[in-house]
Design an enzyme around this catalytic site. Structure first.
Site, PDB file in Angstrom:
ATOM      1  N   CYS A  22      30.904 -14.884  -8.092  1.00 46.53           N
ATOM      2  CA  CYS A  22      31.350 -16.204  -7.605  1.00 46.53           C
ATOM      3  C   CYS A  22      32.844 -16.238  -7.301  1.00 46.53           C
ATOM      4  CB  CYS A  22      30.998 -17.283  -8.615  1.00 46.53           C
ATOM      5  SG  CYS A  22      29.258 -17.291  -9.015  1.00 46.53           S
ATOM      6  N   HIS A  55      34.641 -23.911  -7.577  1.00 48.24           N
ATOM      7  CA  HIS A  55      33.341 -23.255  -7.420  1.00 48.24           C
ATOM      8  C   HIS A  55      32.279 -24.223  -7.945  1.00 48.24           C
ATOM      9  CE1 HIS A  55      30.096 -20.529  -7.378  1.00 48.24           C
ATOM     10  NE2 HIS A  55      29.976 -20.484  -8.691  1.00 48.24           N
ATOM     11  N   ASN A  97      24.469 -23.600  -6.062  1.00 53.82           N
ATOM     12  CA  ASN A  97      25.439 -22.525  -6.314  1.00 53.82           C
ATOM     13  C   ASN A  97      25.194 -21.387  -5.325  1.00 53.82           C
ATOM     14  OD1 ASN A  97      27.007 -20.452  -7.322  1.00 53.82           O
ATOM     15  ND2 ASN A  97      26.318 -20.679  -9.451  1.00 53.82           N
TER      16      ASN A  97
END
Ligand code: UT7
Length: 329
Positions: free
Chosen positions: A116, A256, A286
């Site tokens: 990520c 994020h 996500n």
């Protein structure tokens, strides 16, 4: 006296696959509910790549838009970095496939495997390469097809992820605009809390590995959550400090998007108001390395940020890895 050179964002682009899957669609596949997913994560729906799309196809679409918005000739790009953990092939890199698809000359192109944090790691590297004169105009993308590496039968993970890509074009800047601060870290000791066990040289593909679904995401969600909160806060606060700013100077925070509760805890600690925080987890879930560049492009296109604004971005992911960047547009 020559002024300090840094990388400036001159164009952004993003791409989300057409197919949308809602929480209600997941209710039909696994033992879950819209109520659980929404209240525990903030997610309502996510985009799913078509069967004939590979990761580099998503990067291609996002890159074409970023190049258009930068108003440059694609042949002026002299380096490609793709943040991803779900690339087309183990090798060549997705960066190589993107260079081919964009029809660019044989410029260096490669992937960054920082989960990520992959896009921000790519941005930090690109900034250094531009500062040192190694490259002049760099395409940095974050792109994932998470739905190809997750276990569609594991309710603990399958409802959390989506697919998509975002990209930026960076070039050398000697004015006020550009990357103002970078902060990054990693701790491999915690790698097994979130990982894809098989497919690499540790556990190569076998009938057994496929049967045991070892090629999919394995996550101890609760443990990851605790680290995510701490590191997201640390990355955001450090990036603001290193830029010589306070949270009040930040026009927009792009975190994020792994869990709305992680974002809420981060902004509380970093003293960033909710109105100055971009939240799109409800629409896209996500998407690992793609999350931040997609949100950045969204903010630019919706007019939420304009030239001169200072934008904070921070990420946390598998590795564990984390990063924070402040950029002045
Ligand atoms: O991208 C960067 C890295 N990733 C992250 O930062 C993710 C971090 N972790 C999280 O966001 C959260 O830990 C999750 C959203 C993954 C899970 O939320 P949680 O509040 O930590 O739930 P939990 O794992 O503690 O599970 C609570 C319960 C369990 O049931 P029992 O054991 O209490 O009976 C789970 O089995 O919720 C159950 N559960 C579900 N129930 C309905 C887990 N997944 C689901 C589901 N639907 N999809």
């Amino acid at each position: 006296m020559s002024k300090l050179i840094k990388a400036k964002i001159i164009g952004t682009g993003s791409y989300l696959p057409e197919r949308v899957m809602t929480n209600h669609d997941w209710e039909k596949r696994v033992d879950t509910s819209d109520e659980w997913i929404l209240s525990r994560t903030g997610i309502r729906e996510r985009h799913i790549a078509a069967a004939n799309q590979a990761n580099s196809d998503l990067v291609y679409e996002a890159s074409i838009r970023a190049i258009q918005s930068a108003q440059i000739d694609k042949n002026d790009i002299d380096l490609i970095i793709v943040g991803t953990i779900s690339g087309d092939t183990a090798f060549p890199s997705t960066g190589n496939w993107v260079q081919k698809k964009l029809g660019l000359k044989p410029i260096p192109s490669f992937d960054v495997g920082a989960a990520c944090s992959g896009f921000l790691y790519g941005l930090i590297m690109a900034n250094s390469l531009i500062k040192t004169g190694v490259a002049k105009r760099i395409l940095v993308a974050g792109s994932e097809i998470m739905t190809r590496i997750m276990n569609w039968e594991d309710r603990n993970t399958c409802v959390l992820f989506g697919d998509g890509a975002g990209a930026v074009v960076l070039e050398a800047s000697q004015d006020e605009s550009g990357i103002m601060s970078t902060y990054w870290g990693a701790d491999g000791n915690l790698g097994e809390l979130l990982y894809q066990p098989a497919g690499g040289s540790a556990i190569p593909a076998s009938i057994e590995s496929v049967k045991n679904k070892l090629h999919t995401i394995h996550m101890k969600g609760n443990d990851v959550f605790k680290h995510a909160v701490l590191r997201m806060q640390e990355a955001a606060i450090k990036a603001i400090e290193l830029a010589g700013l306070t949270s009040e100077d930040i026009a927009l925070y792009i975190p994020h998007q792994a869990n709305i509760r992680i974002i809420e805890a981060t902004i509380k600690r970093a003293k960033i108001p909710l109105e100055k925080t971009l939240i799109n987890i409800d629409k896209i879930a996500n998407i690992s390395a793609a999350t931040i560049p997609i949100a950045l492009d969204q903010a630019v296109r919706e007019g939420r940020i304009k030239p001169g604004d200072r934008v904070l971005m921070s990420a946390f992911g598998a590795g564990f890895t984390w990063a924070g960047v402040v950029v002045r547009l």
